[in-house]
Motif scaffolding. Structure first.
Motif, mmCIF file in Angstrom:
data_model
loop_
_atom_site.group_PDB
_atom_site.id
_atom_site.type_symbol
_atom_site.label_atom_id
_atom_site.label_comp_id
_atom_site.label_asym_id
_atom_site.label_seq_id
_atom_site.Cartn_x
_atom_site.Cartn_y
_atom_site.Cartn_z
ATOM 1 N N SER A 1 1.224 -1.193 -0.238
ATOM 2 C CA SER A 1 -0.338 0.042 -0.292
ATOM 3 C C SER A 1 0.922 0.978 0.120
ATOM 4 N N GLY A 2 -0.150 2.209 -0.606
ATOM 5 C CA GLY A 2 1.045 3.594 -0.570
ATOM 6 C C GLY A 2 1.609 3.566 0.767
ATOM 7 N N PHE A 3 1.236 4.434 1.534
ATOM 8 C CA PHE A 3 1.171 4.905 2.772
ATOM 9 C C PHE A 3 2.451 4.543 3.561
ATOM 10 N N GLN A 4 1.745 3.053 3.983
ATOM 11 C CA GLN A 4 2.991 2.192 4.275
ATOM 12 C C GLN A 4 4.185 1.427 3.882
ATOM 13 N N GLN B 1 2.175 11.994 16.148
ATOM 14 C CA GLN B 1 1.469 12.388 17.635
ATOM 15 C C GLN B 1 2.076 10.885 18.656
ATOM 16 N N LYS B 2 2.675 9.772 17.831
ATOM 17 C CA LYS B 2 2.675 8.871 18.750
ATOM 18 C C LYS B 2 1.185 8.040 18.924
ATOM 19 N N LYS B 3 0.187 8.016 18.411
ATOM 20 C CA LYS B 3 -1.212 7.125 18.574
ATOM 21 C C LYS B 3 -1.609 6.059 19.486
ATOM 22 N N PRO B 4 -1.916 5.409 19.890
ATOM 23 C CA PRO B 4 -1.881 3.957 20.397
ATOM 24 C C PRO B 4 -1.191 2.938 19.116
ATOM 25 N N GLY B 5 0.210 1.868 19.934
ATOM 26 C CA GLY B 5 -0.297 1.302 18.771
ATOM 27 C C GLY B 5 1.570 2.301 18.087
ATOM 28 N N VAL B 6 1.746 2.789 17.986
ATOM 29 C CA VAL B 6 2.585 4.020 17.073
ATOM 30 C C VAL B 6 3.963 3.414 18.037
ATOM 31 N N THR B 7 4.638 2.496 17.610
ATOM 32 C CA THR B 7 6.241 2.305 18.414
ATOM 33 C C THR B 7 7.173 2.898 17.908
ATOM 34 N N ASP B 8 7.415 3.713 16.509
ATOM 35 C CA ASP B 8 8.305 3.642 15.164
ATOM 36 C C ASP B 8 7.800 4.848 14.835
ATOM 37 N N PRO B 9 9.415 5.446 14.285
ATOM 38 C CA PRO B 9 9.035 6.846 13.901
ATOM 39 C C PRO B 9 8.712 6.259 11.674
ATOM 40 N N TYR B 10 7.962 6.557 11.335
ATOM 41 C CA TYR B 10 7.712 6.863 10.011
ATOM 42 C C TYR B 10 9.475 6.583 8.973
ATOM 43 N N THR C 1 7.404 -6.894 -0.018
ATOM 44 C CA THR C 1 8.277 -5.731 0.339
ATOM 45 C C THR C 1 7.930 -5.508 1.950
ATOM 46 N N ASP C 2 9.227 -6.094 3.525
ATOM 47 C CA ASP C 2 8.685 -5.498 4.532
ATOM 48 C C ASP C 2 7.493 -4.020 4.315
ATOM 49 N N ASN C 3 7.236 -3.621 5.616
ATOM 50 C CA ASN C 3 6.796 -2.533 5.115
ATOM 51 C C ASN C 3 6.118 -1.484 7.057
ATOM 52 N N TYR C 4 5.713 -0.842 6.883
ATOM 53 C CA TYR C 4 5.291 0.274 7.915
ATOM 54 C C TYR C 4 3.956 -0.705 8.431
ATOM 55 N N GLU C 5 4.091 -0.976 9.246
ATOM 56 C CA GLU C 5 3.010 -1.670 9.484
ATOM 57 C C GLU C 5 1.596 -0.855 11.289
ATOM 58 N N TRP C 6 1.394 -0.316 10.384
ATOM 59 C CA TRP C 6 0.732 1.137 10.689
ATOM 60 C C TRP C 6 0.779 1.399 12.512
ATOM 61 N N GLY C 7 2.333 1.856 12.928
ATOM 62 C CA GLY C 7 2.948 2.238 14.019
ATOM 63 C C GLY C 7 3.711 1.462 14.177
ATOM 64 N N GLY C 8 4.688 0.817 12.961
ATOM 65 C CA GLY C 8 6.043 0.436 13.196
ATOM 66 C C GLY C 8 6.316 -0.953 12.520
ATOM 67 N N TYR C 9 8.073 -1.340 12.617
ATOM 68 C CA TYR C 9 8.312 -1.679 11.579
ATOM 69 C C TYR C 9 8.886 -3.127 12.324
ATOM 70 N N ARG C 10 8.597 -3.825 13.348
ATOM 71 C CA ARG C 10 8.590 -4.316 14.219
ATOM 72 C C ARG C 10 8.205 -6.132 13.388
ATOM 73 N N PRO C 11 6.513 -5.972 12.826
ATOM 74 C CA PRO C 11 6.020 -6.723 11.737
ATOM 75 C C PRO C 11 6.807 -7.050 11.176
ATOM 76 N N ARG C 12 6.910 -8.038 10.306
ATOM 77 C CA ARG C 12 7.782 -8.000 9.230
ATOM 78 C C ARG C 12 7.134 -9.087 8.471
ATOM 79 N N PHE C 13 6.496 -8.662 7.560
ATOM 80 C CA PHE C 13 5.650 -9.220 6.662
ATOM 81 C C PHE C 13 5.765 -9.445 5.192
ATOM 82 N N GLY C 14 7.406 -9.026 5.156
ATOM 83 C CA GLY C 14 7.653 -9.330 3.502
ATOM 84 C C GLY C 14 7.848 -10.505 3.047
ATOM 85 N N LEU C 15 8.563 -10.603 1.743
ATOM 86 C CA LEU C 15 8.783 -12.155 1.148
ATOM 87 C C LEU C 15 10.832 -11.367 0.765
#
Length: 442
Positions: A49-52, A68-77, A366-380
């Motif tokens: 997705s674009g933003f991610q 603003q580090k909303k709930p669930g945001v652990t990493d800067p974009y 590829t891995d990307n920004y999972e709505w608050g952080g980069y820790r969850p890695r989904f990428g091929l």
């Protein structure tokens, strides 16, 4: 993809919205039958997705949430994985897999950063992106709204302001006119139920405002379906649903149940199942999706249940993927390749039992920004977005696996899933009445 974040915050009497599932025959339960190859015209794909993934993102609801580090945001974009400058190589990576569909989003916030002022550089980027996808022999699957709106839309009240419906449709008409006749598969809203949940928790919205947003999404999709068919005749249109285990009735009630007459296919996102002996899907709701114990067989039941509900429509798995904890191996040894093969096995079982599945997208390329952080890695392909200035794409074990699956039109007929079928699965209560069978050795 979005983490199944804070679903309980929007339960809103979800128990009364649960949809009863018609029991399946025990004989159809687990790997007792060999699987057929998928059809030769099956649409294998990858998704992002674009933003991610794009990076350098303009003012929007999500750039604000991240800042603003909303709930669930652990990493800067930061710059995410900078797909906006790496897309030629990423498209080549997708092409090398053999996929025929490349899903991404055309971001309203990038195209129209200020009301009535469209950015020529953004349009040139998206024009070239679509051109390259097509030149690589792939079909674009374009999402019009993957949870992100421009900052000026936020300032006018977002989806709580009736004006946003008209603004969204104006932008959709502009995008569809620009890419009509190019074989696009159109997605209006990505996972509308999760969109609502995230806005409810991040904006945050009151219950009344959430109800206003839900009604606006339904109204907008219905209008967009007709608009797209008028401007791009013959192009398929849908909105992918986020499968939500015991809350699936609530999930479908946000948008899907109200627009079944305005869908050309059922788009399904399946990540997590649940059963009497496996409730680990709750880890996804608490922001640790890598702790979920996958249930690949749940995909079979989910596809069959949606086909039973809408027998006239084909189905497309718009998203399916596997999160790891920052790219580390799972403690149980289950790998991305095994996860992929197991899910494709059950997809083939569904096809063999008469479910009209026409496509499958892996989330994500590829891995990307999972709505608050980069820790969850989904990428091929994995990317160390926080530590690698070059944002190097490194292939995981599943790259070769997916290439082989595509070339072989699925897993081999004698494949035995690594994960045994669940017992007493939420996806089909009839599985509670029989012992859990073990797929026979081949």
């Amino acid at each position: 993809m979005g983490r199944r974040a804070a679903v309980t915050a929007l339960a809103l009497a979800a128990s009364s919205a649960l949809v009863p599932v018609r029991p399946a025959r025990a004989a159809t339960r687990a790997g007792a039958a060999k699987v057929p190859k998928v059809p030769a015209n099956f649409m294998w794909g990858v998704a992002t997705s674009g933003f991610q993934a794009e990076g350098s993102f303009p003012d929007s609801n999500w750039t604000r949430y991240a800042a603003q580090k909303k709930p669930g945001v652990t990493d800067p974009y930061k710059n995410s994985v900078d797909f906006r400058h790496h897309y030629p190589e990423d498209i080549s990576r997708a092409r090398a897999l053999g996929v025929k569909v490349f899903r991404t989003s055309i971001e309203w916030a990038r195209v129209e950063p200020k009301r009535g002022r469209r950015d020529p550089a953004a349009l040139a980027y998206y024009d070239d992106l679509v051109r390259r996808i097509r030149a690589a022999g792939m079909r674009p699957m374009l999402t019009l709204d993957h949870w992100v709106v421009p900052g000026w839309v936020v300032d006018q009240g977002g989806w709580t302001n009736p004006r946003t419906v008209g603004d969204w449709l104006d932008e959709a008409a502009f995008v569809v006119r620009r890419y009509r006749g190019m074989g696009v598969i159109w997605i209006t809203f990505n996972e509308a139920s999760q969109y609502l949940v995230r806005e409810f928790t991040d904006e945050p919205l009151t219950a009344a405002q959430a109800a206003t947003m839900q009604a606006a999404l339904v109204k907008t999709h219905r209008a967009a379906y007709d608009l797209i068919h008028r401007l791009d005749p013959g192009a398929p249109v849908s909105s992918n649903v986020a499968y939500g285990t015991i809350l699936n009735g609530f999930m479908d009630g946000v948008l899907f149940d109200h627009v079944t007459d305005k869908l050309d296919f059922v788009g399904v996102d399946y990540y997590y199942g649940a059963s009497l002996t496996n409730t680990t899907a709750t880890n996804a709701a608490t922001g640790e999706p890598w702790k979920v114990d996958p249930e690949p067989d749940g995909l079979y039941y989910v596809l069959r249940n949606y086909q039973r509900r809408l027998p006239r429509l084909p189905l497309y798995v718009v998203e399916n993927g596997f999160p790891t904890d920052n790219g580390k191996a799972r403690a149980d040894g289950y790998t991305r390749s095994q996860h992929l093969r197991d899910h494709i096995y059950w997809l083939q079982r569904a096809i063999g039992d008469g479910v009209k599945v026409v496509g499958y997208n892996y989330w994500s390329l590829t891995d990307n920004y999972e709505w608050g952080g980069y820790r969850p890695r989904f990428g091929l392909y994995t990317v160390d977005a926080l530590t690698d200035p070059k944002l190097t794409r490194r292939p995981t074990d599943a790259v070769a696996t997916y290439r082989g699956i595509i070339a072989g039109r699925g897993v081999p007929s004698g494949y035995t899933p690594v994960r045994k079928p669940a017992w007493c699965t939420v996806e089909d209560p009839s599985t509670c009445l029989v012992p859990t069978p073990t797929p026979p050795a081949q």
